[in-house]
Design a protein around this motif. Structure first.
Motif, PDB file in Angstrom:
ATOM      1  N   ALA A 162       8.392 -35.480  39.732  1.00  0.00           N
ATOM      2  CA  ALA A 162       8.142 -34.106  40.220  1.00  0.00           C
ATOM      3  C   ALA A 162       7.020 -34.295  41.402  1.00  0.00           C
ATOM      4  O   ALA A 162       6.986 -33.533  42.398  1.00  0.00           O
ATOM      5  CB  ALA A 162       7.347 -33.341  38.984  1.00  0.00           C
ATOM      6  N   ARG A 177       8.912 -35.405  44.100  1.00  0.00           N
ATOM      7  CA  ARG A 177       9.848 -34.441  44.538  1.00  0.00           C
ATOM      8  C   ARG A 177       9.087 -33.474  45.608  1.00  0.00           C
ATOM      9  O   ARG A 177       9.329 -33.346  46.683  1.00  0.00           O
ATOM     10  CB  ARG A 177      10.385 -33.674  43.652  1.00  0.00           C
ATOM     11  N   GLY A 215      16.159 -32.720  40.171  1.00  0.00           N
ATOM     12  CA  GLY A 215      15.134 -31.502  40.687  1.00  0.00           C
ATOM     13  C   GLY A 215      15.365 -31.651  42.233  1.00  0.00           C
ATOM     14  O   GLY A 215      15.450 -30.496  42.730  1.00  0.00           O
TER      15      GLY A 215
END
Length: 191
Positions: free
Chosen positions: A27, A30, A59
């Motif tokens: 995360a 990203r 993601g």
């Protein structure tokens, strides 16, 4: 350390990462990537669908696609080269011959990567000085990266601790221009 032993060391370290760390790490990477202007402006992005303990791209691919980028993902050919096809949402993927998810869209050919404005690639390590990328040893991405223009951002996604001082290199090994880690973007000093 030779490539085989370095791969073994890094894969062993990745095997010890717990699921929460993997999620948080992916995360963070990203979000750092999505904050880069050269990522935001890329109309055609070549990426990959991550597996196992690789920094997750799921993601990232979805976010790029939702923000209007055309994302192409690899389809492995029998000779180990990479063909490319467009990602068109989560339902556009199916398991390929080796079990890795691949887009089911029309294949665009091995040269489709030449038209990408941004190329995101898997790696086990990157040399912080030279940008040499250590892959899994099949040469798939070295062949693909050899087709990418010199001014296109090529980015290897890594976990912390995988940007190294000294990665063994052979003449066919391709360099990347950037390494993306949860702590930020690193740009090797020389090319």
């Amino acid at each position: 350390m030779d490539k085989m032993n370095l791969r073994r060391l890094i894969l062993g370290g990745r095997a010890g990462l717990d699921p929460a760390t993997l999620r948080e790490s992916s995360a963070a990477t990203r979000e750092i990537l999505l904050d880069q202007p050269w990522v935001q402006m890329a109309g055609l992005v070549a990426c990959y669908w991550s597996i196992g303990t690789e920094p997750s791209t799921h993601g990232l691919v979805l976010a790029l696609w939702k923000h209007g980028a055309t994302v192409i993902l690899p389809v492995q050919l029998p000779d180990g080269d990479l063909d490319w096809a467009v990602y068109d949402g989560p339902d556009s993927l199916a398991p390929g011959p080796s079990g890795i998810m691949e887009p089911v869209d029309t294949r665009r050919g091995v040269d489709a990567i030449r038209t990408a404005a941004l190329v995101l690639v898997p790696a086990l390590a990157v040399d912080r000085t030279t940008g040499v990328r250590l892959g899994r040893g099949r040469g798939c991405y070295d062949r693909a990266l050899a087709r990418v223009g010199p001014n296109v951002p090529t980015v290897a996604l890594l976990h912390e601790g995988e940007l190294l001082d000294g990665v063994p290199a052979e003449p066919h090994d391709q360099r990347v221009r950037f390494a993306a880690l949860p702590s930020g973007i690193a740009q090797p000093a020389t090319r």
